[in-house]
Design a protein around this motif. Sequence first.
Motif, PDB file in Angstrom:
ATOM      1  N   CYS A  87       2.610  -3.567 -23.660  1.00  0.00           N
ATOM      2  CA  CYS A  87       4.035  -3.255 -23.823  1.00  0.00           C
ATOM      3  C   CYS A  87       4.744  -3.171 -22.477  1.00  0.00           C
ATOM      4  N   VAL A  88       4.052  -2.696 -21.456  1.00  0.00           N
ATOM      5  CA  VAL A  88       4.626  -2.668 -20.106  1.00  0.00           C
ATOM      6  C   VAL A  88       4.852  -4.095 -19.614  1.00  0.00           C
ATOM      7  N   PHE A  89       3.894  -4.981 -19.853  1.00  0.00           N
ATOM      8  CA  PHE A  89       4.086  -6.392 -19.490  1.00  0.00           C
ATOM      9  C   PHE A  89       5.279  -6.990 -20.226  1.00  0.00           C
ATOM     10  N   PHE A  90       5.461  -6.607 -21.480  1.00  0.00           N
ATOM     11  CA  PHE A  90       6.602  -7.069 -22.265  1.00  0.00           C
ATOM     12  C   PHE A  90       7.913  -6.623 -21.630  1.00  0.00           C
ATOM     13  N   GLY A  91       8.010  -5.373 -21.231  1.00  0.00           N
ATOM     14  CA  GLY A  91       9.221  -4.874 -20.584  1.00  0.00           C
ATOM     15  C   GLY A  91       9.452  -5.501 -19.225  1.00  0.00           C
ATOM     16  N   LEU A  92       8.381  -5.684 -18.460  1.00  0.00           N
ATOM     17  CA  LEU A  92       8.484  -6.309 -17.141  1.00  0.00           C
ATOM     18  C   LEU A  92       8.963  -7.756 -17.263  1.00  0.00           C
ATOM     19  N   SER A  93       8.388  -8.489 -18.205  1.00  0.00           N
ATOM     20  CA  SER A  93       8.785  -9.883 -18.407  1.00  0.00           C
ATOM     21  C   SER A  93      10.212  -9.993 -18.925  1.00  0.00           C
ATOM     22  N   SER A  94      10.598  -9.091 -19.799  1.00  0.00           N
ATOM     23  CA  SER A  94      11.974  -9.107 -20.309  1.00  0.00           C
ATOM     24  C   SER A  94      12.972  -8.855 -19.189  1.00  0.00           C
ATOM     25  N   SER A  95      12.687  -7.889 -18.334  1.00  0.00           N
ATOM     26  CA  SER A  95      13.577  -7.606 -17.213  1.00  0.00           C
ATOM     27  C   SER A  95      13.656  -8.787 -16.263  1.00  0.00           C
ATOM     28  N   TYR A  96      12.535  -9.445 -16.026  1.00  0.00           N
ATOM     29  CA  TYR A  96      12.516 -10.617 -15.157  1.00  0.00           C
ATOM     30  C   TYR A  96      13.356 -11.743 -15.750  1.00  0.00           C
ATOM     31  N   LEU A  97      13.191 -11.984 -17.046  1.00  0.00           N
ATOM     32  CA  LEU A  97      13.972 -13.041 -17.707  1.00  0.00           C
ATOM     33  C   LEU A  97      15.466 -12.772 -17.610  1.00  0.00           C
ATOM     34  N   LEU A  98      15.859 -11.551 -17.869  1.00  0.00           N
ATOM     35  CA  LEU A  98      17.279 -11.227 -17.844  1.00  0.00           C
ATOM     36  C   LEU A  98      17.846 -11.248 -16.423  1.00  0.00           C
ATOM     37  N   SER A  99      17.029 -10.875 -15.438  1.00  0.00           N
ATOM     38  CA  SER A  99      17.529 -10.850 -14.063  1.00  0.00           C
ATOM     39  C   SER A  99      17.618 -12.237 -13.444  1.00  0.00           C
ATOM     40  N   THR A 100      16.830 -13.169 -13.938  1.00  0.00           N
ATOM     41  CA  THR A 100      16.867 -14.521 -13.379  1.00  0.00           C
ATOM     42  C   THR A 100      17.909 -15.397 -14.051  1.00  0.00           C
ATOM     43  N   GLY A 101      18.709 -14.818 -14.887  1.00  0.00           N
ATOM     44  CA  GLY A 101      19.804 -15.575 -15.487  1.00  0.00           C
ATOM     45  C   GLY A 101      19.401 -16.365 -16.713  1.00  0.00           C
ATOM     46  N   ALA A 102      18.417 -15.895 -17.439  1.00  0.00           N
ATOM     47  CA  ALA A 102      18.040 -16.581 -18.674  1.00  0.00           C
ATOM     48  C   ALA A 102      19.216 -16.525 -19.644  1.00  0.00           C
ATOM     49  N   LYS A 103      19.357 -17.554 -20.414  1.00  0.00           N
ATOM     50  CA  LYS A 103      20.431 -17.580 -21.395  1.00  0.00           C
ATOM     51  C   LYS A 103      20.176 -16.505 -22.442  1.00  0.00           C
ATOM     52  N   MET A 104      21.191 -15.799 -22.769  1.00  0.00           N
ATOM     53  CA  MET A 104      21.037 -14.703 -23.720  1.00  0.00           C
ATOM     54  C   MET A 104      20.594 -15.217 -25.086  1.00  0.00           C
TER      55      MET A 104
END
Length: 171
Positions: A87-104
């Motif tokens: 679950c920590v990896f899930f949160g870390l990856s989600s934050s990375y995706l959102l910070s790198t400008g992934a399309k919502m």
Amino acid sequence: MVRSLSFIHLFIILAVGYIGGALLFREMPATGIERLITFYDTRVVKGHEAGYIRPVATAALFFLVAFALASFNKTRFLVLFFGAVKCVFFGLSSSYLLSTGAKMMAYSIWWFPFQFISCFLFLMYCAVLSPPYFMNTTLGKRRNTRALPTIIGLSVAVLAIEIVVFRFILQ
């Protein structure tokens, strides 16, 4: 009552792990984050250039390590902790995706729902392998593991659908 308590318990672990991953994202350097995320799911960092063997192998590795931890009495207490690590990896990856400008739209169609479901299924798998204190069996009774094949089958189906969505819908 015990069944609803177990779902609440698993959702709390999922929420705390996700928030912990988001907070860890703020504190780690970018190169360290990318290495961890590449281990978890290469598609988050590399996009469509990444292969599909690695996410499947990582998912299988999580299930195998949890099963190995549950096989020994001395390490059984680590099974739910290992579920929280996912679950920590899930949160870390989600934050990375959102910070790198992934399309919502890509995040809301591909990443979040499928990872949320797969993390919850993995936590259910961990809870069946090593039940929380309020679900422990009485002395002399064995654990009920009839749900394991169903949970594994659902996890495989969610992973397959996620790969199809990523490959064919989000191009």
